[in-house]
Design an enzyme around this catalytic site. Structure first.
Site, PDB file in Angstrom:
ATOM      1  N   GLU A 289       3.956   1.805  -6.662  1.00  0.00           N
ATOM      2  CA  GLU A 289       2.656   1.458  -7.270  1.00  0.00           C
ATOM      3  C   GLU A 289       2.822   0.989  -8.704  1.00  0.00           C
ATOM      4  O   GLU A 289       2.086   1.410  -9.611  1.00  0.00           O
ATOM      5  CB  GLU A 289       1.702   2.664  -7.200  1.00  0.00           C
ATOM      6  CG  GLU A 289       1.451   3.135  -5.788  1.00  0.00           C
ATOM      7  CD  GLU A 289       0.390   4.242  -5.680  1.00  0.00           C
ATOM      8  OE1 GLU A 289      -0.060   4.753  -6.725  1.00  0.00           O
ATOM      9  OE2 GLU A 289       0.010   4.583  -4.548  1.00  0.00           O
TER      10      GLU A 289
ATOM     11  N   GLU B 253       2.445   5.434   1.891  1.00  0.00           N
ATOM     12  CA  GLU B 253       1.526   6.533   1.595  1.00  0.00           C
ATOM     13  C   GLU B 253       0.269   6.331   2.418  1.00  0.00           C
ATOM     14  O   GLU B 253      -0.315   5.246   2.412  1.00  0.00           O
ATOM     15  CB  GLU B 253       1.150   6.597   0.100  1.00  0.00           C
ATOM     16  CG  GLU B 253       2.225   7.218  -0.756  1.00  0.00           C
ATOM     17  CD  GLU B 253       1.906   7.249  -2.245  1.00  0.00           C
ATOM     18  OE1 GLU B 253       0.733   7.490  -2.614  1.00  0.00           O
ATOM     19  OE2 GLU B 253       2.849   7.045  -3.028  1.00  0.00           O
TER      20      GLU B 253
END
Ligand SMILES: *[C@@H]1O[C@H](CO)[C@@H](O)[C@H](O)[C@H]1NC(C)=O
Ligand SMILES: *[C@@H]1O[C@H](CO)[C@@H](O)[C@H](O)[C@H]1NC(C)=O
Ligand SMILES: *[C@@H]1O[C@H](CO)[C@@H](O)[C@H](O)[C@H]1NC(C)=O
Ligand SMILES: *[C@@H]1O[C@H](CO)[C@@H](O)[C@H](O)[C@H]1NC(C)=O
Ligand SMILES: *[C@@H]1O[C@H](CO)[C@@H](O)[C@H](O)[C@H]1NC(C)=O
Ligand SMILES: *[C@@H]1O[C@H](CO)[C@@H](O)[C@H](O)[C@H]1NC(C)=O
Length: 902
Positions: free
Chosen positions: A492, A585
């Protein structure tokens, strides 16, 4: 890895026979070969520096030293991992212009505390509670910040005069700087990487040498609890001047079929001697059983090679061989994780004088990352049933402990997990050994940020100087582990938002990764980058965080600000038809174990707020497992998205275990709510939802909530059942609430109109019309006593092995009281000692080492160990006001006590 030469000071007391018995099979799941320290057989010595440390910590900077001031002396430690010679760092010609009393040989450290490494200085607390604190919820409210000094003597014997002496640190949090005998040796700032420093120039032979390590943990340097200190193993390596280099073997396997596999081996030999050496190497390959540390059948030999290695030169000895009918490494449970070991010996001169021996564990296997079929292991499509895991081990913190890691894997495996993502940093090397051994698949990840910060003091500050060295060191250490199917260079990262500038950094990192380790593909986890942006083009695999199932894309999330992302599996597939897609995720479903909050949402996924599964006063989240972080989804929503897109390789759930820090949605708490399993290791209800999906052949039925609600008589109290069955009928006090059929893309049975009456819930489930599994939950009485259960009857008396003891608050019929919060006091007598207690409550600020612990939803945990070198009985007792006390006996034993996954 190598022929370890383990000399644990405490065990010098015992005969060598004992040494071998104690150490050979079970330490760190590595091969430990014990030889007599004074008559080496032509090997290296690897000495574990665990005991005899002195430690001191200060919240202020006690010595005025900063990394930036000494950077010129530290950067050369990275030179072996910088490809372009002109980018390597020159060692400054003069000594640094500072005096450091804590590194001095004459400094009196007798007032410092003694420490055993691995060590985490912050875990004992106390917690910082409230708003205006140095370390807030994000980093776990524990005192990680400040400067820690570790000092220890190391013995350099006369025989060592012509050896090379290395310090190998598996992980030090953070900004490590090392001195020997008052001389600055080097350092390594990134706290999660392993590194080696050459002590040789500063050693004084024939006496004790003073080692000093300085660590510095900035505040606002991490999004989660980092721990602090020498939190992984530290080793002293003594080896011939000419030797196999650091992580100096690389074995790749090719075209393995059932009848034959080609093995390619590179051995990097380093010559630190003043003269050229004529070196011959031989490498034999054996089958290998990591459980016992025993070598099996010899299956191949690499051709012997001789070469001259010049002084200061490191050269690669390349060779290939073939293994017939290899026993393949494969992913559990459909395949077996067969391991091999390659034993490399270096010889010099005319005779057969062995000067170094080095062991490499590896596996023979093929991974194909297919855009339509997902991950294929040795020809068998294997769905990724993964979880994300942080590095902390709950109440014992970041200090690596083999048993704690093994217990986590046992609990995960029972749920059906076959893959772990190392979120978001390199793990302890022993954890990778365990994962190889037990046939897990691994996504190995290095960074949480690149140039763009997530916190003011995080890795972005040193990214420009260190990214290449950190990335190469990480891959070189881990590349022989068969369990790793994919490298991840980031999580991220902010560069997703910066178009061409961001993708340029991504390409640089991917380029280094391909150069360093060409056999595996490379990705980074994307929670923002879209199919039409350039960022994803940099990667071999599309690895999505939350975007696959959609973010804030359903009506329950519509009141939230923040980017709404539609489900993106199809559009990524359209843009990158050739690339494998996985979810690195998913979910971020939040819950507190055993807590149920009403009313219960009627949708399958909703964000947490005060009228939706959460309570910001108690800071607890309902365990109906329908509630998520604002950007997340329930497991049910994720399952549907995955099943509607069978080309997706699978998922890693955020997260397997709860972890310290990042307590979304209540940052006044201490630990996360995202775990399928709580911080103490107790499964939440959601455990059984994943188990029903991932182990469809297991006959289970799990009912929630509990059925002891004195203040809910006559109120609607929904009942949900997790089961791999396809039909289920619920009975309340014998009365049917209806028989339900699981429809396509639904994953639980839910009776949302059940009205609470004390008594009994009973569910009968069916598969293909036949009874599959049944379960009953009863209304229980008041708390009357305690029950203790130890996870194992005996543990090793090595001061490291742990016994995990569960305390249950029970009624007078022995049933767990589900809302019990009684105070429990644990006492450990005999040869054991208490290490920590916990209960999985994210809001409990009682320090972890406390013997007093409130139960949370009826349970508490105590962790004990045997004192080092003290076999005998251990008794753990638990008591509490108005409760019948309980005790459990555990034996501390010498010798082999293999605790293995079934
Ligand atoms: C030593 O360091 C100080 C500040 O750190 C600096 O002012 C001084 O010039 C340095 N002296 C030498 C000889 O480099
Ligand atoms: C090897 O390297 C060391 C340290 O860099 C240097 O002092 C020595 O002169 C070198 N030896 C040779 C033969 O190049
Ligand atoms: C040895 O193998 C490595 C890795 O495959 C390669 O980079 C190197 O060029 C090879 N060296 C020789 C001498 O073949
Ligand atoms: C990508 O697509 C979205 C909508 O699908 C659009 O809003 C956006 O402008 C596009 N971005 C680029 C860089 O083309
Ligand atoms: C809380 O979440 C629900 C969805 O479950 C939503 O309808 C409601 O508007 C939210 N309340 C607030 C105050 O945001
Ligand atoms: C939260 O818990 C407190 C304490 O039990 C209770 O008084 C309050 O009503 C709860 N709030 C909500 C929104 O359920």
């Amino acid at each position: 890895m190598l022929a370890y030469w383990v000399l644990n000071n405490a065990f010098q007391l015992f005969s060598l026979g004992f040494l071998a018995l104690i150490w050979s099979p079970n330490v760190a799941a590595r091969v430990i070969e014990v030889h007599h320290p004074r008559s080496p057989t032509g090997g290296r010595q690897v000495i574990r520096l665990d005991t005899d440390w002195r430690f001191w910590h200060s919240f202020e900077n006690p010595d005025g030293i900063t990394y930036n001031q000494l950077k010129a002396y530290i950067l050369p430690s990275s030179n072996d991992f910088i490809a372009n010679p002109s980018d390597r760092h020159q060692q400054p010609s003069s000594e640094p212009n500072i005096t450091v009393q804590y590194a001095d040989n004459n400094f009196d450290d007798s007032s410092w505390e003694t420490a055993r490494v691995p060590h985490d200085w912050a875990i004992k607390g106390p917690f910082y509670v409230g708003d205006d604190v140095p370390v807030g919820g994000g980093m776990g409210r524990l005192p990680v910040q400040g400067v820690g000094w570790y000092r220890r003597k190391i013995n350099i014997e006369p025989d060592d005069a012509d050896k090379q002496i290395y310090l190998d640190i598996d992980g030090a949090m953070s900004y490590a700087i090392v001195w020997l005998n008052g001389k600055l040796v080097g350092g390594w700032p990134y706290g999660y990487n392993s590194f080696r420093l050459d002590l040789t120039p500063h050693t004084v032979v024939g006496q004790d040498n003073q080692l000093a390590v300085r660590l510095d943990n900035p505040t606002e340097s991490s999004r989660w609890y980092p721990g602090g200190g020498l939190y992984r193993n530290v080793w002293l390596t003594k080896v011939d001047k000419t030797h196999v280099g650091q992580w100096g073997t690389y074995i790749t396997t090719e075209a393995s079929s059932s009848s034959s596999a080609t093995l390619n081996l590179v051995v990097s030999v380093e010559n630190k001697a003043k003269t050229a050496r004529d070196i011959r190497i031989s490498t034999d390959v054996f089958e290998f059983d990591p459980e016992t540390g025993r070598r099996g059948r010899k299956v191949a030999s690499f051709p012997r090679i001789s070469r001259i290695v010049s002084p200061n030169q490191s050269i690669d000895f390349n060779s290939s061989t073939t293994v017939l009918n290899p026993r393949l490494w494969g992913a559990w449970p459909s395949q077996n994780p067969n391991m091999h070991i390659a034993i490399t010996t270096l010889y010099t001169g005319d005779g057969d004088k062995a000067i170094d021996t080095y062991e490499t564990r590896f596996g023979i296997r093929t991974f194909t990352l297919d855009s339509n079929k997902g991950l294929i292991v040795n020809g068998l499509p294997t769905r990724i049933q993964g979880v994300d895991q942080h590095h902390d081990l709950g109440s014992i913190g970041a200090a690596f402990n083999l048993r704690a890691a093994q217990r986590q894997l046992e609990i995960l495996r029972e749920m059906g997990v076959n893959a772990i993502r190392m979120s978001h940093n390199p793990p302890a090397p022993e954890l990778l050994d365990l994962l190889d051994q037990h046939g897990f698949l691994v996504m190995d990840e290095i960074f949480d940020c690149w140039e763009i910060q997530k916190n003011p003091n995080d890795f972005h500050l040193i990214f420009p100087d260190w990214y290449e060295a950190d990335l190469r060191a990480f891959m070189r250490r881990d590349r022989n582990h068969p369990s790793i199917y994919l490298w991840s260079v980031g999580n991220e990262v902010g560069e997703q938002h910066t178009d061409e500038a961001g993708v340029a950094v991504a390409r640089r990192l991917v380029g280094i990764a391909h150069d360093e380790e060409p056999t595996r593909l490379v990705t980074s986890a994307m929670n923002f980058a879209k199919p039409n942006m350039t960022f994803p083009t940099a990667f071999d695999v599309i690895s999505l965080n939350y975007q696959g199932e959609g973010i804030r894309d359903t009506p329950a999330y519509s009141q939230l600000s923040g980017i709404a992302t539609p489900p993106l599996y199809d559009s990524f597939k359209g843009a990158y038809p050739e690339k494998m897609i996985e979810s690195s995720e998913t979910a971020s479903s939040l819950s507190s174990r055993g807590i149920y909050i009403f009313p219960v949402t009627s949708v399958i996924s909703a964000p947490v707020n005060d009228t939706s599964g959460g309570n910001s006063t108690t800071m607890q989240v309902s365990a109906y497992n329908l509630y998520s972080a604002d950007f997340g989804s329930s497991p049910d929503k994720v399952f549907a998205a995955q099943d509607q897109h069978p080309f997706v390789a699978g998922e890693f759930v955020w997260t397997g275990f709860d972890y310290i820090g990042e307590p979304t949605p209540y940052y006044s708490a201490r630990s996360s709510y995202s775990g399928i399993i709580d911080l103490a290791g107790f499964p939440k209800d959601r455990y059984y939802l994943y188990q029903s999906r991932w182990r469809p052949d297991l006959r289970t039925a799990h009912i929630l909530p509990h059925w002891t609600w004195p203040d809910r008589i006559g109120k609607v109290t929904p009942v949900h059942v997790f089961s791999s069955a396809d039909e289920a009928e619920l009975f309340v006090n014998g009365k049917s609430q209806g028989r339900l059929v699981k429809t396509q893309y639904s994953y639980r049975f839910r009776w949302d109109e059940v009205v609470y009456a004390p008594g009994e819930l009973h569910v009968v489930t069916y598969k293909d019309g036949k009874i599959w599994a049944k379960a009953t939950v009863e209304t229980v009485g008041d708390a009357a006593g305690l029950r203790l259960t130890a996870d194992r009857p005996s543990i090793r008396a090595d001061g490291e092995d742990l016994v995990y003891i569960t305390a249950e608050v029970i009624d007078n019929k022995g049933r767990v009281v589900p809302q019990a919060t009684n105070y429990i006091t644990f006492d450990v007598s005999g040869v054991g000692e208490l290490v920590a207690t916990d209960n999985g409550d994210p809001t409990d600020f009682t320090v972890f080492p406390s013997k007093h612990r409130k139960a949370f939803s009826g349970l508490a945990l105590a962790i004990a160990r045997a004192k080092m070198g003290k076999p005998g009985p251990i008794t753990v007792t638990a008591s509490g006001a108005n409760l019948q006390p309980a005790k459990v006996a555990v034996k501390a034993i010498w010798g082999v006590n293999l605790v293995l996954l079934k």
